[in-house]
Design a protein around this motif. Structure first.
Motif, PDB file in Angstrom:
ATOM      1  N   PHE A 143      49.649  71.406  31.823  1.00 24.35           N
ATOM      2  CA  PHE A 143      48.409  71.567  31.054  1.00 24.35           C
ATOM      3  C   PHE A 143      47.230  70.822  31.695  1.00 24.35           C
ATOM      4  N   SER A 144      47.469  69.581  32.117  1.00 29.77           N
ATOM      5  CA  SER A 144      46.359  68.770  32.659  1.00 29.77           C
ATOM      6  C   SER A 144      45.734  69.443  33.875  1.00 29.77           C
ATOM      7  N   GLN A 145      46.589  69.900  34.782  1.00 26.36           N
ATOM      8  CA  GLN A 145      46.081  70.544  35.996  1.00 26.36           C
ATOM      9  C   GLN A 145      45.371  71.856  35.641  1.00 26.36           C
ATOM     10  N   LEU A 179      43.814  72.637  32.732  1.00 30.41           N
ATOM     11  CA  LEU A 179      42.519  72.377  32.084  1.00 30.41           C
ATOM     12  C   LEU A 179      41.492  71.979  33.149  1.00 30.41           C
ATOM     13  N   THR A 180      41.923  71.102  34.066  1.00 29.11           N
ATOM     14  CA  THR A 180      41.019  70.670  35.136  1.00 29.11           C
ATOM     15  C   THR A 180      40.584  71.873  35.972  1.00 29.11           C
ATOM     16  N   LEU A 229      38.145  74.460  34.073  1.00 25.51           N
ATOM     17  CA  LEU A 229      36.794  73.936  33.824  1.00 25.51           C
ATOM     18  C   LEU A 229      35.909  73.989  35.071  1.00 25.51           C
ATOM     19  N   ARG A 230      36.511  74.229  36.220  1.00 27.26           N
ATOM     20  CA  ARG A 230      35.700  74.394  37.430  1.00 27.26           C
ATOM     21  C   ARG A 230      34.950  75.722  37.408  1.00 27.26           C
ATOM     22  N   TYR A 231      35.439  76.655  36.611  1.00 26.84           N
ATOM     23  CA  TYR A 231      34.873  78.010  36.653  1.00 26.84           C
ATOM     24  C   TYR A 231      34.300  78.478  35.322  1.00 26.84           C
ATOM     25  N   LEU A 273      34.743  75.380  27.947  1.00 27.51           N
ATOM     26  CA  LEU A 273      35.650  75.566  26.804  1.00 27.51           C
ATOM     27  C   LEU A 273      35.063  76.555  25.792  1.00 27.51           C
ATOM     28  N   CYS A 291      41.751  71.802  22.133  1.00 24.38           N
ATOM     29  CA  CYS A 291      40.453  71.957  22.818  1.00 24.38           C
ATOM     30  C   CYS A 291      39.791  73.302  22.574  1.00 24.38           C
ATOM     31  N   ILE A 294      40.044  66.233  27.479  1.00 23.51           N
ATOM     32  CA  ILE A 294      38.990  67.244  27.688  1.00 23.51           C
ATOM     33  C   ILE A 294      37.863  66.635  28.539  1.00 23.51           C
ATOM     34  N   ALA A 351      38.899  66.083  32.179  1.00 26.09           N
ATOM     35  CA  ALA A 351      38.982  67.357  32.912  1.00 26.09           C
ATOM     36  C   ALA A 351      37.577  67.842  33.270  1.00 26.09           C
ATOM     37  N   ALA A 357      36.432  65.912  36.320  1.00 23.51           N
ATOM     38  CA  ALA A 357      37.033  66.447  37.553  1.00 23.51           C
ATOM     39  C   ALA A 357      36.338  67.728  37.977  1.00 23.51           C
ATOM     40  N   SER A 358      35.971  68.565  36.997  1.00 25.54           N
ATOM     41  CA  SER A 358      35.336  69.833  37.377  1.00 25.54           C
ATOM     42  C   SER A 358      33.928  69.591  37.918  1.00 25.54           C
ATOM     43  N   PHE A 366      34.299  68.496  41.420  1.00 28.52           N
ATOM     44  CA  PHE A 366      34.682  69.633  42.264  1.00 28.52           C
ATOM     45  C   PHE A 366      33.415  70.387  42.706  1.00 28.52           C
ATOM     46  N   LYS A 367      32.481  70.541  41.750  1.00 31.98           N
ATOM     47  CA  LYS A 367      31.227  71.244  42.075  1.00 31.98           C
ATOM     48  C   LYS A 367      30.404  70.418  43.069  1.00 31.98           C
ATOM     49  N   ILE A 422      43.086  63.723  37.245  1.00 34.42           N
ATOM     50  CA  ILE A 422      44.316  64.462  36.918  1.00 34.42           C
ATOM     51  C   ILE A 422      45.352  63.505  36.343  1.00 34.42           C
ATOM     52  N   THR A 459      44.252  62.814  32.753  1.00 34.70           N
ATOM     53  CA  THR A 459      44.509  63.870  31.772  1.00 34.70           C
ATOM     54  C   THR A 459      46.000  63.905  31.423  1.00 34.70           C
TER      55      THR A 459
END
Lengths: 245, 202
Positions: free
Chosen positions: A52-54, A56-57, A60-62, A65, A90, B12, B15, B18-19, B22-23, B78, B81
């Motif tokens: 789940f953690s990976q 959700l991370t 959220l890059r794309y 929520l 969430c 939440i 995460a 982290a996003s 990433f950007k 990571i 989370t």
């Protein structure tokens, strides 16, 4: 967790997440999918608690929520949807689209906020932004209540456990050598898929679809001519419990 | 809000951090390409743009720093989370354990009590772990923001150097300065957004 883009045209996108190098080795590697269109997103096969953690991370890059309006679980298995209780925290306004027969079973994973929308046996359509996804029946392959997701525009069929293989994490995302790949699929399909009749029905159904990518929930994806090779191989394969005595 | 919801908020928020990183990393990768192009440009511009060559090394350094920071933050995030998800599950278990109605037998060990104490202890350890880790994450974000302030200086110095170069190359060198400045602003915006997500937890 690695990410690849399967399709992109305007705001309509398909992403596949998988081959997670941080995964506990006791857990099978799985593919999760994110489909986006016009500020709405659906996660197909969200996966188990342990990743789940990976996930959700990664999502959220794309997307955000707020834009994740739905989850889809092809069936009730833990590697498909045991993370439900965590997503429930969430995504309080999201729906879970899954076979209707699994509602009271899936609630065991924790579903206080997410609204369950059961898909009836014959399948249905789902509106995502400006596009429509089809839930294609795939019952008994391998679960008694089971659906694939077809996107006519992207020509992608997310096939759940059909076409699944147990691959290493450094295997390419797409099947390159079909004959070599069959050894990773054969036991799983013979043992898990319970009915030749259901298999033949499903093959007849999906042969009518225009498919560029067949995307299973585990293992490499089939692209182009590999899709037909898979269907031909699966058609010849004898499956079901009688074969495993 | 129950403590369990707090754990959900943590996973939440982290995460999201982290996003954002990433950007920022994607922009830093663009910056790295800009730096390589600028170096080639400086070579072609010859001695009049000699100072630019040195600047490109600095730009490359900034890009590398952001990419490394993003990677570190991503690893911390990571892991956080995961801790937060464990906290959420432990919290849920404790809540359910609290609802168990039972009568402990006097002559037997109260196993529910033993379990409760063990899980409570585990939960406290997780809370401590996440608190330390959150501080680390905030420190790393602050450090990266401080280091990236240099992008605006680099941009100004780049313009000065561009003005010294021969006219044929001035526009291209100024364009490099614009790209560095814009990348710095955009990366900082993502770092700021990441900090906001973290500040909710403090």
């Amino acid at each position: 967790m690695k990410t690849i883009s399967l399709y992109q045209k305007g705001s309509h996108k398909w992403l596949c997440f998988g081959r997670d190098p941080d995964r506990d080795e006791k857990i099978i590697d799985t593919n999760q999918y994110l489909v986006m269109n016009n500020e709405q997103s659906i996660i197909l096969e969200p996966g188990g608690i342990e990743l789940f953690s990976q996930m959700l991370t990664s999502v959220l890059r794309y997307t955000s929520l707020d834009e994740i309006t739905a989850l889809f679980a092809s069936h009730q298995d833990p590697d498909i949807i045991s993370s439900l209780g965590l997503w429930d925290q969430c995504l309080p306004k999201a729906k879970l689209m899954s076979p209707a027969i699994w509602e009271s079973f899936l609630a065991h994973f924790g579903m206080n906020n997410i609204q369950f929308e059961g898909i009836s046996d014959e399948g249905s359509a789902f509106q995502l932004g400006n596009t429509s996804l089809q839930f294609i029946p795939a019952h008994y392959l391998q679960s008694p209540g089971n659906f694939n997701v077809y996107d006519k525009e992207a020509k992608i069929l997310m096939s759940g456990d059909i076409g699944a293989a147990l691959d290493d994490e450094d295997t390419p995302f797409f099947v390159e050598n079909f004959d070599a790949h069959t050894s990773k699929m054969e036991f799983f399909h013979r043992r898990w898929m319970s009915s030749n009749k259901a298999k033949d029905d499903w093959i007849a159904r999906v042969r009518k679809l225009d498919i560029e990518i067949l995307a299973p929930q585990k293992g490499s994806l089939f692209k182009g001519e590999m899709v037909q090779k898979f269907l031909n191989w699966f058609e010849r394969l004898d499956v079901g419990i009688a074969q495993n005595k | 809000m129950s403590k369990n919801n707090g754990a959900a908020e943590t996973f939440i928020a982290v995460a999201h951090v982290a996003s954002e990183l990433f950007k920022a990393q994607s922009i830093a990768e663009e910056l790295s390409i800009t730096s390589k192009n600028a170096r080639a440009l400086a070579v072609r511009a010859g001695s009049t743009a000699a100072g630019f060559n040195e600047i490109t090394r600095f730009i490359e350094g900034l890009s590398k720093l952001t990419i490394e920071a993003a990677s570190t933050v991503n690893t911390i995030a990571i892991s956080q989370t995961k801790i937060a998800a464990n906290m959420f599950r432990t919290g849920g278990f404790i809540e359910r354990l609290n609802r168990v109605k039972y009568e402990p037998k006097e002559d037997k060990v109260d196993t529910i009590k033993v379990t409760f104490e063990r899980v409570e202890k585990e939960k406290k350890q997780l809370e401590r772990k996440i608190s330390v880790s959150l501080r680390d994450l905030m420190d790393r974000l602050n450090e990266t923001t401080m280091e990236l302030r240099a992008t605006q200086v680099v941009s100004v110095v780049s313009r000065v150097e561009a003005s010294r170069a021969s006219e044929d190359f001035q526009d291209s060198l100024n364009s490099v300065a614009d790209k560095v400045s814009s990348a710095g602003v955009r990366i900082n915006a993502h770092l700021e957004s990441a900090r906001k997500h973290l500040s909710i937890l403090q």
